[in-house]
Design an enzyme around this catalytic site. Structure first.
Site, short mmCIF file in Angstrom:
data_model
loop_
_atom_site.label_atom_id
_atom_site.label_comp_id
_atom_site.label_asym_id
_atom_site.label_seq_id
_atom_site.Cartn_x
_atom_site.Cartn_y
_atom_site.Cartn_z
N LYS A 91 -0.26 -14.27 -7.52
CA LYS A 91 -0.42 -14.78 -5.62
C LYS A 91 0.73 -15.44 -5.62
O LYS A 91 0.98 -16.86 -5.45
CB LYS A 91 -1.63 -14.38 -4.82
CG LYS A 91 -2.79 -13.22 -5.37
CD LYS A 91 -3.52 -13.03 -4.42
CE LYS A 91 -4.76 -12.24 -5.14
NZ LYS A 91 -4.76 -11.73 -6.16
N ASP A 125 1.86 -10.63 -7.35
CA ASP A 125 0.42 -9.45 -6.76
C ASP A 125 1.30 -9.48 -5.46
O ASP A 125 2.05 -10.06 -4.90
CB ASP A 125 -0.73 -10.23 -6.98
CG ASP A 125 -1.76 -9.92 -7.78
OD1 ASP A 125 -1.02 -8.99 -8.36
OD2 ASP A 125 -2.33 -10.61 -7.74
N MET A 126 0.34 -7.78 -3.94
CA MET A 126 1.08 -7.91 -2.67
C MET A 126 -0.07 -8.68 -2.16
O MET A 126 -1.15 -8.54 -2.44
CB MET A 126 1.88 -6.30 -2.89
CG MET A 126 2.39 -6.88 -1.66
SD MET A 126 3.95 -7.75 -1.16
CE MET A 126 5.18 -6.74 -2.29
N ARG A 177 3.86 -1.70 -10.26
CA ARG A 177 1.93 -2.03 -9.70
C ARG A 177 2.28 -0.97 -8.77
O ARG A 177 2.50 -1.26 -7.24
CB ARG A 177 1.35 -2.74 -9.78
CG ARG A 177 0.30 -2.40 -9.83
CD ARG A 177 -0.72 -3.55 -10.12
NE ARG A 177 -0.78 -4.44 -10.36
CZ ARG A 177 -0.86 -5.62 -10.03
NH1 ARG A 177 -1.78 -6.50 -9.14
NH2 ARG A 177 -1.52 -6.65 -11.59
N THR A 219 -5.67 2.38 -9.94
CA THR A 219 -6.39 2.64 -8.88
C THR A 219 -7.31 4.15 -9.46
O THR A 219 -7.97 3.84 -11.04
CB THR A 219 -5.97 4.58 -7.79
OG1 THR A 219 -6.87 5.35 -7.26
CG2 THR A 219 -5.32 5.30 -9.37
N HIS A 220 -8.42 3.41 -8.90
CA HIS A 220 -9.59 4.36 -9.39
C HIS A 220 -10.78 5.39 -8.93
O HIS A 220 -11.66 6.06 -8.94
CB HIS A 220 -11.06 3.18 -9.09
CG HIS A 220 -11.28 1.76 -9.51
ND1 HIS A 220 -10.40 0.84 -8.04
CD2 HIS A 220 -10.76 0.69 -10.67
CE1 HIS A 220 -10.07 -0.44 -8.84
NE2 HIS A 220 -10.49 -0.72 -10.22
N ARG A 281 -13.71 -14.05 0.78
CA ARG A 281 -12.83 -14.04 1.99
C ARG A 281 -13.01 -12.95 1.78
O ARG A 281 -12.40 -11.84 2.19
CB ARG A 281 -12.19 -14.44 2.02
CG ARG A 281 -11.08 -14.46 2.27
CD ARG A 281 -9.64 -16.10 2.29
NE ARG A 281 -10.06 -17.03 1.09
CZ ARG A 281 -9.41 -17.32 0.01
NH1 ARG A 281 -8.85 -17.66 0.59
NH2 ARG A 281 -9.58 -18.07 -0.65
N ARG A 282 -12.78 -12.11 0.62
CA ARG A 282 -12.58 -10.80 -0.13
C ARG A 282 -13.08 -9.72 0.79
O ARG A 282 -12.53 -8.79 1.30
CB ARG A 282 -12.56 -10.42 -1.55
CG ARG A 282 -11.44 -10.49 -2.28
CD ARG A 282 -10.01 -9.26 -1.81
NE ARG A 282 -8.73 -9.93 -0.78
CZ ARG A 282 -7.53 -10.81 -1.91
NH1 ARG A 282 -8.28 -10.07 -3.43
NH2 ARG A 282 -6.74 -10.58 -1.70
P1 FDA Z 1 -11.42 4.43 -3.30
O1 FDA Z 1 -10.89 2.31 -1.99
O2 FDA Z 1 -10.82 5.40 -2.87
O3 FDA Z 1 -11.66 3.75 -4.70
C1 FDA Z 1 -12.23 5.29 -5.76
C2 FDA Z 1 -13.73 3.81 -6.43
O4 FDA Z 1 -13.26 3.10 -6.73
C3 FDA Z 1 -14.51 4.04 -4.84
O5 FDA Z 1 -15.57 5.25 -4.06
C4 FDA Z 1 -15.08 3.51 -5.21
O6 FDA Z 1 -16.42 3.87 -6.34
C5 FDA Z 1 -14.71 2.36 -6.93
N1 FDA Z 1 -14.11 1.05 -6.20
C6 FDA Z 1 -12.61 1.11 -5.28
N2 FDA Z 1 -12.12 -0.59 -5.40
C7 FDA Z 1 -13.72 -0.73 -5.81
C8 FDA Z 1 -13.72 -2.41 -5.58
N3 FDA Z 1 -13.37 -3.54 -5.45
N4 FDA Z 1 -15.84 -2.72 -6.03
C9 FDA Z 1 -16.10 -2.12 -6.42
N5 FDA Z 1 -15.85 -0.04 -6.72
C10 FDA Z 1 -14.09 -0.32 -6.25
N6 FDA Z 1 -5.03 -4.40 -3.93
C11 FDA Z 1 -3.65 -4.58 -2.93
O7 FDA Z 1 -3.14 -5.06 -1.21
N7 FDA Z 1 -3.02 -6.10 -3.49
C12 FDA Z 1 -2.17 -5.83 -4.76
O8 FDA Z 1 -1.63 -6.59 -5.55
C13 FDA Z 1 -3.36 -5.30 -5.69
N8 FDA Z 1 -3.94 -5.29 -6.97
C14 FDA Z 1 -4.71 -4.46 -7.79
C15 FDA Z 1 -4.33 -4.41 -9.14
C16 FDA Z 1 -5.32 -3.31 -9.47
C17 FDA Z 1 -4.76 -2.98 -11.43
C18 FDA Z 1 -6.03 -2.25 -9.16
C19 FDA Z 1 -7.13 -1.56 -9.65
C20 FDA Z 1 -6.20 -2.56 -7.43
C21 FDA Z 1 -5.43 -3.59 -7.06
N9 FDA Z 1 -5.21 -3.74 -5.61
C22 FDA Z 1 -4.70 -4.68 -4.91
C23 FDA Z 1 -6.22 -3.02 -4.84
C24 FDA Z 1 -5.59 -2.22 -4.67
O9 FDA Z 1 -4.78 -1.51 -3.23
C25 FDA Z 1 -7.28 -0.45 -3.42
O10 FDA Z 1 -7.69 -2.06 -2.68
C26 FDA Z 1 -8.32 -1.13 -4.79
O11 FDA Z 1 -8.04 -0.44 -6.20
C27 FDA Z 1 -9.48 0.43 -4.53
O12 FDA Z 1 -8.76 1.21 -4.17
P2 FDA Z 1 -8.36 2.61 -5.29
O13 FDA Z 1 -7.27 3.41 -5.65
O14 FDA Z 1 -9.20 2.24 -6.55
O15 FDA Z 1 -10.06 3.95 -4.76
#
Ligand code: FDA
Length: 302
Positions: A91, A125-126, A177, A219-220, A281-282
């Site tokens: 970061k 990271d962003m 990413r 993404t998840h 904080r998160r």
């Molecule tokens: P969505 O928010 O719809 O989540 C889908 C499902 O996943 C949810 O219903 C929940 O069950 C599960 N889930 C998601 N996040 C969870 C959490 N934290 N804890 C528990 N369960 C969770 N963002 C950013 O602004 N800058 C960055 O550099 C990054 N880097 C990054 C790296 C990687 C490897 C990942 C996977 C994600 C990031 N992110 C990020 C975070 C990203 O922007 C986003 O906020 C989260 O991944 C949640 O979004 P989803 O796409 O998973 O969908």
């Protein structure tokens, strides 16, 4: 649900620290690099790659940036020594982005250069929207000298399409990413509608892949994972042109399905002694995460 999430966040300061530790344990490897290394080894044995993230951001003193850079150099050395499949994610506010642009650039350059010497890779990271332009500028400056550095694009940002087109202008290679974005941003600069963010994610993914970028599909959200799988299958994209990415501790069932389907998957592994401040904080920044965490803790499915 939003109200409940806010309530969870508001009551956090009175929740005993050990309890928060218990909940956050599945999302954070531990306090030390040794714990992170152990976890990465386990992930590697189960066919997953990793990216190490040393917790900490928004530093206020230059010495802290130097310490962050030194800690990442140590992490890179350890990855090389242990022959792990892992890169690092950093970061820029932990490298002094908010103190001085040139100072930050030089700190990041040191780490990217060190990684290049070891054949490793650094992902920038962003962070929130106040950091977007600075992070992109540093990425583009470093890309002139190094190929082992990549960036993150957040699909909720209205500027995202212009940014990725800028990276790929004149056929330039880029390494992105793609994620939805985690910070709370105003509507003027970021999409707020979840469906629209998803649509933009798929649209950007399409643009990136057709533009020849290396993409980390982070993404998840199973629908977006499906979109990604469909696209790479349709284009018969070689395995070394993309990877899926997920956060440590989130939806391990989906994670196994991605690996079992033969795709490369990288797990984001945070570690470090600032886990408490980071977790609080998160959650305060984005109460929606509190809901996810509680659902995960009790094994509740969407
Ligand atoms: P969505 O928010 O719809 O989540 C889908 C499902 O996943 C949810 O219903 C929940 O069950 C599960 N889930 C998601 N996040 C969870 C959490 N934290 N804890 C528990 N369960 C969770 N963002 C950013 O602004 N800058 C960055 O550099 C990054 N880097 C990054 C790296 C990687 C490897 C990942 C996977 C994600 C990031 N992110 C990020 C975070 C990203 O922007 C986003 O906020 C989260 O991944 C949640 O979004 P989803 O796409 O998973 O969908």
């Amino acid at each position: 649900m939003e109200l409940l999430n806010r309530l969870i966040v508001k009551t956090m300061p009175i929740v005993p620290k050990p309890l928060i530790r218990r909940v956050s344990k599945r999302y954070i490897a531990g306090d030390t690099l040794a714990e992170a290394v152990r976890l990465v080894r386990e992930l590697n044995q189960r066919g997953m790659m990793a990216t190490l993230d040393l917790l900490g951001e928004f530093i206020s003193k230059r010495e802290e940036a130097a310490a962050t850079a030194a800690a990442y150099v140590q992490a890179l050395d350890e990855i090389a020594k242990e022959k792990l499949e892992s890169n690092i994610s950093i970061k820029l506010t932990a490298f002094g982005l908010k103190l001085n642009y040139d100072f930050c650039l030089e700190n990041v350059r040191q780490v990217v250069q060190h990684a290049a010497g070891l054949g490793n890779f650094v992902r920038l990271d962003m962070e929130d929207a106040s950091c977007t332009s600075g992070t992109i500028r540093i990425y583009q400056t470093l890309r002139q000298d190094f190929k082992n550095v990549g960036i993150v694009i957040q699909a909720y940002m209205r500027r995202a399409l212009a940014d990725i087109r800028g990276f790929m202008a004149n056929g330039a290679q880029t390494n992105v990413r793609l994620c939805k974005g985690i910070y709370i941003e105003p509507r003027g600069i970021a999409y707020k509608n979840r469906e629209l963010i998803n649509k933009n994610f798929t649209f950007l993914l399409d643009e990136l892949i057709h533009g020849g970028a290396y993409v980390g599909i982070a993404t998840h959200d199973e629908r977006l994972v499906w979109d990604g799988m469909r696209l790479v299958d349709h284009l018969k994209l070689p395995k070394d042109k993309y990877e899926f990415q997920m956060l440590l501790g989130v939806d391990e069932e989906l994670r196994d399905m991605i690996v079992n389907a033969g795709h490369r998957l990288r797990i984001y592994v945070p570690y470090g002694e600032h886990w408490y401040a980071y977790s609080v904080r998160r959650l305060q920044e984005n109460p929606q995460i509190a809901g996810y965490v509680v659902k995960n803790f009790f094994g509740i499915k969407d």
